[in-house]
Design a protein around this motif. Structure first.
Motif, short mmCIF file in Angstrom:
data_model
loop_
_atom_site.label_atom_id
_atom_site.label_comp_id
_atom_site.label_asym_id
_atom_site.label_seq_id
_atom_site.Cartn_x
_atom_site.Cartn_y
_atom_site.Cartn_z
N SER A 23 0.56 -1.25 0.35
CA SER A 23 0.06 -0.10 -0.19
C SER A 23 0.68 1.41 -0.14
CB SER A 23 -1.44 -0.19 1.23
OG SER A 23 -1.53 -0.65 0.94
N CYS A 24 1.59 1.17 0.82
CA CYS A 24 2.47 2.94 0.77
C CYS A 24 4.48 2.44 0.53
CB CYS A 24 2.22 3.64 1.78
SG CYS A 24 2.41 2.15 3.57
N PRO A 25 4.66 2.45 -0.19
CA PRO A 25 6.33 1.41 -0.80
C PRO A 25 7.39 3.05 -0.38
CG PRO A 25 4.74 1.70 -2.42
CD PRO A 25 3.81 1.98 -2.02
N HIS A 26 5.88 4.15 -0.72
CA HIS A 26 7.04 5.57 -0.51
C HIS A 26 7.60 5.62 0.52
CE1 HIS A 26 2.92 6.30 0.75
NE2 HIS A 26 3.35 7.35 1.89
N ILE A 27 6.99 4.27 2.30
CA ILE A 27 7.60 5.03 3.63
C ILE A 27 9.28 4.38 3.48
CG2 ILE A 27 6.73 4.04 5.43
CD1 ILE A 27 5.03 6.23 4.72
N LEU A 28 9.09 3.46 2.76
CA LEU A 28 10.43 2.92 3.05
C LEU A 28 11.64 3.67 2.71
CD1 LEU A 28 12.10 0.57 3.00
CD2 LEU A 28 11.82 0.44 0.29
N ARG A 29 11.86 4.99 1.86
CA ARG A 29 12.50 5.96 1.85
C ARG A 29 12.41 6.86 2.92
NH1 ARG A 29 10.34 11.71 -0.28
NH2 ARG A 29 11.17 10.99 -3.05
N TYR A 30 11.46 7.14 3.81
CA TYR A 30 11.50 7.72 5.60
C TYR A 30 12.23 6.29 5.83
CZ TYR A 30 8.68 10.89 2.56
OH TYR A 30 8.58 11.45 2.22
N ILE A 31 12.08 5.32 5.92
CA ILE A 31 13.13 4.05 6.98
C ILE A 31 14.00 3.87 6.79
CG2 ILE A 31 12.53 1.84 7.10
CD1 ILE A 31 9.77 1.71 6.34
N THR A 32 14.94 4.26 5.68
CA THR A 32 15.67 4.59 4.69
C THR A 32 16.91 5.52 5.42
OG1 THR A 32 15.08 3.55 2.66
CG2 THR A 32 17.30 4.17 2.49
N ALA A 33 15.77 6.57 5.09
CA ALA A 33 16.93 7.72 6.24
C ALA A 33 16.63 7.36 7.67
CB ALA A 33 16.13 9.16 5.53
N ALA A 34 16.08 6.36 8.04
CA ALA A 34 15.93 6.46 9.73
C ALA A 34 17.44 5.35 10.11
CB ALA A 34 14.93 6.10 10.01
N VAL A 35 17.70 4.41 9.69
CA VAL A 35 18.32 3.77 9.06
C VAL A 35 19.86 4.28 8.97
CG1 VAL A 35 19.00 1.90 8.33
CG2 VAL A 35 17.13 1.20 8.49
N VAL A 36 19.64 5.12 8.55
CA VAL A 36 21.17 5.57 8.09
C VAL A 36 21.56 6.46 8.75
CG1 VAL A 36 22.32 7.66 6.46
CG2 VAL A 36 20.90 5.61 5.82
N ILE A 37 20.54 7.56 9.96
CA ILE A 37 21.01 8.06 10.57
C ILE A 37 20.85 7.49 11.67
CG2 ILE A 37 19.40 9.53 12.51
CD1 ILE A 37 18.29 10.82 9.84
N THR A 38 20.51 6.14 12.18
CA THR A 38 20.85 5.97 13.28
C THR A 38 21.58 5.04 13.24
OG1 THR A 38 18.89 4.46 12.91
CG2 THR A 38 18.99 6.96 13.98
N ASN A 39 22.43 4.09 12.58
CA ASN A 39 22.83 2.98 11.78
C ASN A 39 24.15 2.78 12.92
OD1 ASN A 39 23.63 0.95 10.44
ND2 ASN A 39 25.42 1.63 8.93
N ARG A 40 24.78 3.37 13.37
CA ARG A 40 25.84 3.28 14.44
C ARG A 40 25.57 2.41 15.62
NH1 ARG A 40 23.56 8.14 14.87
NH2 ARG A 40 23.64 9.27 16.62
N ARG A 41 24.07 2.64 15.27
CA ARG A 41 23.91 2.17 17.10
C ARG A 41 23.69 0.28 16.77
NH1 ARG A 41 19.31 6.23 17.99
NH2 ARG A 41 20.52 8.05 18.07
N ARG A 42 23.40 -0.08 15.39
CA ARG A 42 22.36 -1.67 15.31
C ARG A 42 23.19 -1.65 14.18
NH1 ARG A 42 16.72 -2.93 16.23
NH2 ARG A 42 17.48 -4.45 15.32
N PRO A 43 24.16 -1.87 13.39
CA PRO A 43 25.22 -2.65 11.74
C PRO A 43 24.26 -3.79 11.10
CG PRO A 43 26.48 -2.48 13.70
CD PRO A 43 25.03 -2.25 13.93
#
Length: 106
Positions: A23-43
């Motif tokens: 239904s909403c694949p565009h949400i993947l954009r925001y999840i990707t951004a969140a992962v990039v921003i917080t990746n240092r915590r959980r690689p």
């Protein structure tokens, strides 16, 4: 924990992942951004994201998800550099839209 909780919900709970896929694949954009921003915590979360991006690449693509695809799947650093410049433009537009929205609402 803010972004970490959202990432976990969307990437690890089948119902939410299914909603993104159908239904909403565009949400993947925001999840990707969140992962990039917080990746240092959980690689390991990056691996989960890459799996979803690879699966969804036929249904949704934008500069932010393509950046991760070129870096982590295709290992094409020249294309990744191009996508990084596109991401900058996307982020500026999102920032302008958010600022406009806040000015109207506040």
């Amino acid at each position: 924990n803010g972004p970490d909780d959202i990432i976990n919900v969307f990437l690890h709970q089948p119902d939410y992942l299914n909603a993104i896929q159908t239904s909403c694949p565009h949400i993947l954009r925001y999840i990707t951004a969140a992962v990039v921003i917080t990746n240092r915590r959980r690689p390991t979360i990056l691996k989960d994201l890459v799996r979803v991006i690879r699966h969804e690449t036929y249904a949704y693509r934008d500069p932010i998800t393509e950046l991760i695809e070129y870096l982590c799947v295709r290992y094409d650093f020249e294309k990744a550099q191009e996508k990084l410049h596109e991401c900058e433009k996307v982020c500026k537009i999102l920032s302008q839209n958010l600022q406009h929205y806040l000015n109207i609402r506040c």
